[in-house]
Design a protein around this motif. Structure first.
Motif, PDB file in Angstrom:
ATOM      1  N   GLY A   1       0.779  -1.050   0.140  1.00  0.00           N
ATOM      2  CA  GLY A   1      -0.008  -0.049  -0.052  1.00  0.00           C
ATOM      3  C   GLY A   1       1.090   1.512  -0.123  1.00  0.00           C
ATOM      4  N   PRO A   2       0.404   2.322   0.475  1.00  0.00           N
ATOM      5  CA  PRO A   2      -0.716   2.428   1.184  1.00  0.00           C
ATOM      6  C   PRO A   2      -1.934   3.145   0.747  1.00  0.00           C
ATOM      7  N   HIS A   3      -1.429   3.692  -0.688  1.00  0.00           N
ATOM      8  CA  HIS A   3      -2.648   4.280  -1.427  1.00  0.00           C
ATOM      9  C   HIS A   3      -3.216   3.483  -2.504  1.00  0.00           C
ATOM     10  N   GLY A   4      -3.035   2.241  -2.446  1.00  0.00           N
ATOM     11  CA  GLY A   4      -3.603   1.382  -3.631  1.00  0.00           C
ATOM     12  C   GLY A   4      -3.069  -0.027  -3.177  1.00  0.00           C
ATOM     13  N   VAL A   5      -3.498  -1.053  -3.872  1.00  0.00           N
ATOM     14  CA  VAL A   5      -3.192  -2.447  -3.775  1.00  0.00           C
ATOM     15  C   VAL A   5      -2.321  -2.864  -4.763  1.00  0.00           C
ATOM     16  N   ARG A   6      -1.102  -3.117  -4.346  1.00  0.00           N
ATOM     17  CA  ARG A   6       0.094  -3.214  -5.452  1.00  0.00           C
ATOM     18  C   ARG A   6       0.075  -4.945  -5.370  1.00  0.00           C
ATOM     19  N   ARG A   7      -0.889  -5.650  -5.876  1.00  0.00           N
ATOM     20  CA  ARG A   7      -0.667  -7.082  -5.918  1.00  0.00           C
ATOM     21  C   ARG A   7       0.250  -7.630  -6.865  1.00  0.00           C
ATOM     22  N   ALA A   8       1.048  -8.220  -6.592  1.00  0.00           N
ATOM     23  CA  ALA A   8       2.052  -9.026  -7.540  1.00  0.00           C
ATOM     24  C   ALA A   8       1.264 -10.240  -8.370  1.00  0.00           C
ATOM     25  N   ALA A   9       1.351 -10.042  -9.580  1.00  0.00           N
ATOM     26  CA  ALA A   9       0.679 -11.205 -10.351  1.00  0.00           C
ATOM     27  C   ALA A   9       1.241 -12.379 -10.004  1.00  0.00           C
ATOM     28  N   ASP A  10       2.578 -12.520  -9.630  1.00  0.00           N
ATOM     29  CA  ASP A  10       3.207 -13.804  -9.173  1.00  0.00           C
ATOM     30  C   ASP A  10       3.798 -13.436  -7.636  1.00  0.00           C
ATOM     31  N   VAL A  11       3.412 -14.100  -6.783  1.00  0.00           N
ATOM     32  CA  VAL A  11       3.740 -13.790  -5.421  1.00  0.00           C
ATOM     33  C   VAL A  11       5.097 -14.159  -5.118  1.00  0.00           C
ATOM     34  N   GLY A  12       5.567 -14.854  -6.101  1.00  0.00           N
ATOM     35  CA  GLY A  12       6.969 -15.344  -5.765  1.00  0.00           C
ATOM     36  C   GLY A  12       8.046 -14.592  -6.324  1.00  0.00           C
ATOM     37  N   THR A  13       7.768 -13.312  -6.803  1.00  0.00           N
ATOM     38  CA  THR A  13       8.615 -12.420  -7.381  1.00  0.00           C
ATOM     39  C   THR A  13       8.378 -11.177  -6.381  1.00  0.00           C
ATOM     40  N   MET A  14       9.311 -10.356  -6.447  1.00  0.00           N
ATOM     41  CA  MET A  14       9.412  -8.988  -5.836  1.00  0.00           C
ATOM     42  C   MET A  14       8.617  -7.946  -6.603  1.00  0.00           C
ATOM     43  N   ILE A  15       8.132  -8.229  -7.676  1.00  0.00           N
ATOM     44  CA  ILE A  15       7.175  -7.667  -8.479  1.00  0.00           C
ATOM     45  C   ILE A  15       7.850  -7.311  -9.740  1.00  0.00           C
ATOM     46  N   GLU A  16       7.403  -7.913 -10.697  1.00  0.00           N
ATOM     47  CA  GLU A  16       7.893  -7.422 -12.264  1.00  0.00           C
ATOM     48  C   GLU A  16       6.194  -6.711 -12.782  1.00  0.00           C
ATOM     49  N   ALA A  17       5.347  -7.253 -12.449  1.00  0.00           N
ATOM     50  CA  ALA A  17       4.217  -6.478 -12.730  1.00  0.00           C
ATOM     51  C   ALA A  17       3.051  -6.731 -11.573  1.00  0.00           C
ATOM     52  N   SER A  18       2.229  -5.509 -11.459  1.00  0.00           N
ATOM     53  CA  SER A  18       1.154  -5.702 -10.481  1.00  0.00           C
ATOM     54  C   SER A  18       0.004  -5.779 -11.160  1.00  0.00           C
ATOM     55  N   LEU A  19      -1.082  -6.267 -10.409  1.00  0.00           N
ATOM     56  CA  LEU A  19      -2.517  -6.274 -11.139  1.00  0.00           C
ATOM     57  C   LEU A  19      -3.142  -4.901 -11.201  1.00  0.00           C
ATOM     58  N   PRO A  20      -3.887  -4.548 -12.048  1.00  0.00           N
ATOM     59  CA  PRO A  20      -4.789  -3.238 -11.810  1.00  0.00           C
ATOM     60  C   PRO A  20      -5.392  -3.023 -10.818  1.00  0.00           C
ATOM     61  N   ALA A  21      -5.425  -1.968 -10.243  1.00  0.00           N
ATOM     62  CA  ALA A  21      -6.029  -1.237  -8.951  1.00  0.00           C
ATOM     63  C   ALA A  21      -6.219   0.277  -9.183  1.00  0.00           C
ATOM     64  N   THR A  22      -6.837   0.557  -8.035  1.00  0.00           N
ATOM     65  CA  THR A  22      -7.195   1.924  -8.013  1.00  0.00           C
ATOM     66  C   THR A  22      -6.079   2.683  -7.416  1.00  0.00           C
ATOM     67  N   CYS A  23      -5.555   3.713  -8.060  1.00  0.00           N
ATOM     68  CA  CYS A  23      -4.618   4.307  -7.430  1.00  0.00           C
ATOM     69  C   CYS A  23      -5.138   5.678  -6.696  1.00  0.00           C
ATOM     70  N   PHE A  24      -5.122   5.676  -5.313  1.00  0.00           N
ATOM     71  CA  PHE A  24      -5.777   6.634  -4.597  1.00  0.00           C
ATOM     72  C   PHE A  24      -4.905   7.859  -4.252  1.00  0.00           C
ATOM     73  N   PRO A  25      -5.318   8.941  -4.187  1.00  0.00           N
ATOM     74  CA  PRO A  25      -4.136   9.936  -3.855  1.00  0.00           C
ATOM     75  C   PRO A  25      -3.319   9.535  -2.609  1.00  0.00           C
ATOM     76  N   THR A  26      -2.035   9.920  -2.698  1.00  0.00           N
ATOM     77  CA  THR A  26      -1.087   9.720  -1.671  1.00  0.00           C
ATOM     78  C   THR A  26      -1.411  10.135  -0.317  1.00  0.00           C
ATOM     79  N   ALA A  27      -0.912   9.779   0.724  1.00  0.00           N
ATOM     80  CA  ALA A  27      -1.120  10.012   2.012  1.00  0.00           C
ATOM     81  C   ALA A  27      -0.762  11.702   2.333  1.00  0.00           C
ATOM     82  N   SER A  28       0.216  12.022   1.564  1.00  0.00           N
ATOM     83  CA  SER A  28       0.468  13.673   1.460  1.00  0.00           C
ATOM     84  C   SER A  28      -0.781  14.452   1.125  1.00  0.00           C
ATOM     85  N   CYS A  29      -1.242  13.880   0.143  1.00  0.00           N
ATOM     86  CA  CYS A  29      -2.588  14.511  -0.304  1.00  0.00           C
ATOM     87  C   CYS A  29      -4.010  14.374   0.615  1.00  0.00           C
ATOM     88  N   SER A  30      -4.245  12.949   0.974  1.00  0.00           N
ATOM     89  CA  SER A  30      -5.357  12.669   1.771  1.00  0.00           C
ATOM     90  C   SER A  30      -5.420  13.201   2.989  1.00  0.00           C
TER      91      SER A  30
END
Length: 402
Positions: A34-63
């Protein structure tokens, strides 16, 4: 559980999952940045090559600039709905570190330089997410507030400074919202790494504040697994770490580590794993509704520093729109919280919708790298000179906020 199974449970199975014990019915637990969106790895075995689409909410500095606890609670609920749809048990946020240096690369992930505001907004965020049966991870505990040697520096603090500035937001969130997990920071506090800091993890967090969830390491923050368990660090991430698991087993067998300490970590981990499993995962989330909510948070978080009568614009006919950020929307930092957004609104395209018959003239203004480019500057100056009004969209390169 065998000693080996207990030791393995205390370290992740992959980059984003805990270790299951299938023959005992212990499921894996999936976490996502997180914390301003769900960065779900397509493959949980990788440190993230690609994440699944999710809403990008405003960052904490804005919210945080909304000062609207109800709105932040609503955002938390939406984040939880996306976690459920994307099979995520715990979202790694919110972040409540104090903004003490303007050079901090993750300042955008933190609410405020004010402990009270950060704490109250964290409470709303946590309550919103956890009301849907999804866990949160309050981070980065503690005093991880600057970029210079962020992984290793020792924050030297007297007790009053620690209690009045760096800990209150954590304390407020722990006592009022009861996050499922707390994430320790990379740095040292008064000479001891946060992952091995008994005072922070056990004496203050668990004993004084009554925290009942699990303490998880920031990714790669553990230097000595046995010492971190003794200090109160329950779950090491990421995994697998066979060497660390063997070290725990050997420490118990040699008497260096009391097995009751390991049992306590196992108890806390199992409590959250089974709590997470109670929430059924799958389905879809309302992409359009969540995008509309993100726009609302962004609008409420905007801060008008000064207006000498220029705004609202008085029907200009020629508008210069200057800056790369007008075409390539800049709405999040880089690094571990970078979201793959479901929808993006381009400022320039939104201006076109609202400008009526006015002529809009776009000038890039600056390069993507942030390096000086005189040709772009001159183009922007010329565009501004020929317009009734100039709108500037200026931001740091993504590499500077990460």
């Amino acid at each position: 559980m065998t000693l080996e199974e207990k030791a393995a449970l205390c370290t992740g199975a992959s980059a984003w999952s805990s270790t299951p014990v299938e023959h005992l019915g212990v499921p894996e637990m999936i976490v996502a940045d997180g914390p301003h969106g769900v960065r779900r790895a397509a493959d949980v075995g990788t440190m993230i090559e690609a994440s699944l689409p999710a809403t990008c909410f405003p960052t904490a500095s804005c919210s945080a600039s909304t000062w609207d606890v109800a709105l932040i609670h609503q955002m938390g609920e939406a984040l939880a709905e996306e976690c459920i749809a994307l099979n995520v048990d715990v979202v790694l946020g919110p972040g409540v570190n104090m903004k003490r240096s303007p050079l901090g690369g993750r300042n955008f992930e933190y609410f405020s330089e004010d402990p009270y505001l950060a704490g109250e907004l964290a409470v709303s965020f946590i309550n919103g997410v956890q009301s849907k049966g999804v866990g949160t991870s309050l981070k980065h505990y503690a005093a991880n507030n600057q970029e210079f040697r962020r992984m290793t520096i020792s924050a030297e603090l007297d007790e009053r400074t620690l209690r009045e500035i760096y800990l209150p937001a954590f304390e407020t969130a722990i006592k009022k919202a009861k996050p499922w997990t707390v994430m320790c920071a990379y740095n040292k506090v008064n000479g001891s790494y946060c992952a091995e800091n008994h005072k922070l993890l056990t004496e203050i967090l668990k004993e004084e504040w009554g925290f009942e969830g699990l303490v998880v390491s920031d990714w790669g923050a553990v230097h000595d697994r046995v010492s971190s368990l003794q200090a109160g660090l329950d779950l090491e991430m990421p995994g697998p770490k066979p060497r660390h698991t063997r070290a725990v087993v050997e420490a118990v067998r040699s008497g260096e580590l009391d097995e009751s300490v390991l049992n306590e970590a196992v108890r806390r981990i199992l409590g959250i794993v089974f709590k997470a499993a109670e929430t059924s995962k799958g389905g879809k989330f309302d992409t359009a509704a969540h995008h509309a909510l993100a726009r609302r948070v962004a609008a409420e978080g905007m801060v008008l520093l000064k207006n000498d009568g220029l705004l609202p614009l008085k029907n200009p006919q020629r508008i210069a729109v200057i800056g790369r950020a007008a075409q390539t929307a800049y709405f999040q930092g880089g690094g571990s919280s970078h979201i793959n957004p479901t929808l993006i609104d381009s400022p320039f395209k939104e201006l076109q919708k609202l400008a009526g018959n006015a002529e809009l003239n776009y000038a890039e203004g600056y390069s993507a790298s942030g390096e000086s480019n005189q040709a772009l500057v001159e183009q922007a100056v010329q565009s501004a000179r020929s317009a009734d009004v100039a709108l500037l969209y200026i931001c740091l390169p993504e590499s500077k906020e990460s």
